[in-house]
Structure formats: structure tokens, C-alpha cells
Design an enzyme around this catalytic site. Sequence first.
Site, PDB file in Angstrom:
ATOM      1  N   ASP A  87       0.795  -1.297   0.037  1.00 19.79           N
ATOM      2  CA  ASP A  87       0.104  -0.113   0.132  1.00 19.79           C
ATOM      3  C   ASP A  87       0.951   1.162  -0.008  1.00 19.79           C
ATOM      4  OD1 ASP A  87      -2.446   1.383   0.306  1.00 19.79           O
ATOM      5  OD2 ASP A  87      -1.719   1.966   2.509  1.00 19.79           O
ATOM      6  N   THR A 132      -2.925   5.386  -4.200  1.00 16.92           N
ATOM      7  CA  THR A 132      -2.077   6.154  -3.183  1.00 16.92           C
ATOM      8  C   THR A 132      -0.613   5.943  -3.892  1.00 16.92           C
ATOM      9  OG1 THR A 132      -1.565   4.003  -1.972  1.00 16.92           O
ATOM     10  CG2 THR A 132      -3.032   5.805  -1.146  1.00 16.92           C
ATOM     11  N   THR A 133      -0.144   4.887  -4.705  1.00 20.42           N
ATOM     12  CA  THR A 133       0.822   4.524  -5.300  1.00 20.42           C
ATOM     13  C   THR A 133       0.909   5.353  -6.620  1.00 20.42           C
ATOM     14  OG1 THR A 133       1.128   2.455  -4.523  1.00 20.42           O
ATOM     15  CG2 THR A 133       2.541   2.795  -6.411  1.00 20.42           C
ATOM     16  N   ASP A 148      -8.905  -0.059   1.975  1.00 19.75           N
ATOM     17  CA  ASP A 148      -8.949   0.398   0.765  1.00 19.75           C
ATOM     18  C   ASP A 148     -10.218   0.073  -0.372  1.00 19.75           C
ATOM     19  OD1 ASP A 148      -6.622   1.495   1.285  1.00 19.75           O
ATOM     20  OD2 ASP A 148      -5.252   0.275  -0.027  1.00 19.75           O
TER      21      ASP A 148
END
Length: 596
Positions: A64, A97-98, A406
Site C-alpha cells: 500500500d 496512493t501509489t 482501501d
Amino acid sequence: MMQGGMRPGIILLREGTDTAQGKAQLISNINACQAVADAVRTTLGPRGMDKLVADGRRVTISNDGATIMRLLEIEHPAAKTLVDISMSQDAEVGDGTTSVVLLAVEILKQMKPFVEEGVHPQIIIRNIRTAATMAVQKVHDLSVSFDITTPEGEEMLLKTASTALNSKLIASHQDLFAPMIVDAVKSLAGADQKNAYSDSEGLDDLRGMIGIKKIPGGDVRQSFLVKGVAFKKTFSYAGFEQMTKKFSNPKILLLNVELELKNEKENAEVRIEDPEQYQSIVDAEWQVIYDKLDCCVDCGANIVLSKLPIGDLATQYFADRGLFCAGRVEDGDLKRVAKATGATVQTSTNGIFSGVLGTCADFEETRVGDERFNIFTGCPNSLTSTMVLRGGSEQFIAESERSIHDALMVVKRSLVSKSVVAGGGAVELEVAKHLREHALTIEGKGQLIINAFAKALEIVPRQLCDNAGFDSNDILSALRRKHTQDEDGKWYGVDIENGDIFDTFAAGIWEPSDNKSNSLASAAEAAGVILSIDETVINPRSQDPGAATGMMGGGMGGQKPLSNMMGGAMDTVNAQAGGSRSGNLGGGVSYMKGRG
């Protein structure tokens, strides 16, 4: 006047302060951001790798992006901006998020040649904002709306949850977790709000209303969803085993009251004239606790839960009367019970009436693995639910919890926005094509900058290919050709399984449109912030609290420090007024003693 016409140097910053200005420090900031992106680059997509981060006390295994960025403890001041946008994406959307970090860094990388060639940063920033606005609008135009009350809408929610879980550690168990996640999020909106999910208050407090409990041991397939509230058995005293552990349609009383005998505070003093008076004091203390317990029983409650301790006397008292009690219940669990059962938390046992009691269809204390759980089901207000996760190791369960969070956020966003787009890099390539077409209609430096922005968007499909071990150049060439030449090629993305391209929308790889919009806007904003920095000043950390004063005194050519000069002035004034000298304060002034 100084000899030779030299002017004295003016020192504004403390010794050891690091300053950097101009083009060099801007390039340095971009390079630092690229180094940060390299740390999370390989975690993107279904074939992304995990990172192991150890801080000396515990070990975290995760892919994550937000979790890794937080654990890295980045010190570079400009690179910390990437941590902020990653955490913002995690809080707002949950997934991507990445991607947002990679997009921001790739935008900076594509803009670096313009900086090196002397293009003013404000021109670059202005065109980045223009391109980002157009990109967000294009995502909105591409998005496909759906009706969440139809079976097709239900299927779409399941597919968005499955897509979010694709890149997680529990990807092989999508068939178990995706329906659980969708059911949990839909329950937040309430059964009577089928057409108004976006108006529900429950969706705003998703983290508080959906409890996730972790129980080490067992198989991950033993995880389950409780449509109600479940929490681990709290600390209990003697007499607990004699309690009734199962109820149907119970009355539930929630307290924020301590139900145990308390010792007197330190230095408490009671003066008596007769030994019999001491016994009356002891009897009064016992009577206070018995009055509280009688109030709990008389109100008709079958289950008593308290945030504060319930002592051994109260435990045995309730057990003798067929009640169940639990003290030291966590605040979050107590709030969920209140929300689900309709009970109101009481701060006093006086004046309790039936209106403050809650109810549910069934209550049972049952064993899950090595733990005992109190489970409330069939609650009248189906606004809460609890997911119980099983797994072989603590690290696996912790990563499963992050993956579930998530996916919960993604389904929530899908419910609110009621629109999705295809994943697999399809949206990024379609938006890039749109930006290239627009760039041909304008003149000047803006054309080159917008083209560079469009190229930066290709980092997502490129990295998906690299992480899967495929040749990204071949696949990207095929995707560009498909998006440019075929009218129906807008949803074509990377086929991770076969190393080819395919229609990701038809394959059910769907993401909320808010996810992509937020990623593009946040990445462009972060890139603009870093490009707008024209000077970096890093102050040294002072080891000695009095270092600044010492430096100041040393720089005054041996003169007294400012504090001593002021002390002398105070002595003089006090002496003139007939007061004291030698550093003592004058009349009406006293030292204030600190806590140290």
C-alpha cells in the site's frame, strides 16, 4: 568608516543553516522526489511487489503506497510533499496512493528539461494546471454512470471492490471479501435510503461505523461479516462464568459509569467521635454502589455495557439476577453498539427509563479462534457492521486490514459518485490522447509542456507492464495505436495475464471516477508546489536550548549577554527606588516556579 571601503557582513541565519537557491536546488528537489518514487514504483498493480519495513520494534509487510510512504520517515523537505498527497489520496479515496505519487514524480521528470533550459517555473506551473483541469474534465466525460438500486449497479459495486483487491495480498480471495465489503458499505446508508446513498451520514464515518477485528490463527477463508456489532470479551471478574451468555430481544443499557467500590483519595481524612460512626460511613459506601446496581436492574435491562470498569461485586450481583455485563468496553465499540441498537450512553444511573435502552434480535458470546466475542445481530438500525479477519500471521492480518480499508473506501466512492471508469491504464492513455490533440491547437511553450504532461500520464500503463515483466514499449505502442485509430478503443488497457492489450471495461476492471480525478488533480498540485520553490532553507537542529543566546553573546565582541544587561538595568532602577540589588526583583514582582 572601515578601512578599504569594506562593508561589514550581515549574518541573518544561524550558523549551520543550509541554503540553496535557483535552478540547481529546483533540480535537486526533483531528483529527491524521483528517489522517493523509486521506493514505491514496483508496488503498482496486480503484479506489484511488497515492501518490508522494519523500525526496530515491529515489521510491516505491505504494498500500500500510503503505508510505505508513512513508514519511510522521509526527511527531505520537498519530498515530504509526496507523503502528503499519498496520505490525502488514502483518506479521500482509499485506493490509488501509489499511482498519485508516480504521476506527480513523472510530471516533474518530464518538466525537468524545461527547467534546465531556463523556462520560467511560473509558465510551467500555469500550463500544468491547464492540462490537469482538462484531464479531470475528460475523466468526467468518459465516466459511465449507473443506478446502484438495480442488479447491474450491484454487479458494478462488486467489480470495483474486486479491482481494488486485485493488487492486494488477499487478491486470490476476492470471491469472499468483495461481497462482504459491498454489504458492509451498503448497510451504512440504511435500508430505507435506497435512492439516497450519497446523503447518508453513515458513509461519512465509514471507519467508525465498520469495525475490523483481527484474530490470529485459522485460515483466511474463515473470515466473516457480522451485520451488527462484535467485539472481544473484555476483562472480567469472578462470577462472570455464571452469567447468561445468550439472549433473544434483550434490553441493552450503555453506561459511562464506574460500577465498583473506590478507594478514598490520598490524604482523605474523616473525623469521628464514636467507633459506630465509622461503620455508618462504610455502610454508606456500600449503599451507594448497591443503589447504582439496583437502578440498572430496575430499568429492565438484560445487558449492561460500560466504558469504565465493572467490579467483582457488580459482576456477581448481575449474575445472580440473570443479567450480562461487560466493563472497559472500547469507545469505538460502545458507539457502534449505540448506533446499531438505538441505545443512548448514560453518564449516571439515576433516572434511567426505557427510552434510553436499546435492543437487538440476538445476543451471544461465542468463541472465535482463541478469543471470545460478544456478538449483537438483528439490530433495528442496520448502520453498523463488523468484519472479523483470520490469518496465520500478524503481518498478514495487518495487511489484510489495510486492503479491506482501501476496498471499503473505493466502494463508498462508487456509491457517492455513481460513476466508474475502466482501469488498467486505459483512462490515462485516453486522457493523454485528448491532451495531445489539444496541444496541436495552441502555440508557444505551452504546446510542449502540455505534450510533456500527456507523456507523463503514460507512466501508469508503463509501470503495470514493467511490474508484470512484459516489454512496456511494445504494449504502449499497441495501446497508442488502438486509442488513436479505433473509435471503440478508448477502454483498451494492459492485459496483465497475457502480456497484451484488451478492453478493460468489458473485462470488469472498474474504478470510481473520483479515484482518477483526485489522483490527477493531486499529482498536478504537488508538482506545481515543488516547481514553485525557488529557495530551500534548512535550519540546523539545536542540541543546546541556550545555543542561540550563546552565539549571540559571542558575536557581541565579549560584551555582556542581553539578559545580563537587562538584569543590571533592573538593579539600578530598584536601587533608586530603595529596593534590592544583586539580581533580585523589585517590589510586587516574584518568580513563577515552573513544573520542572
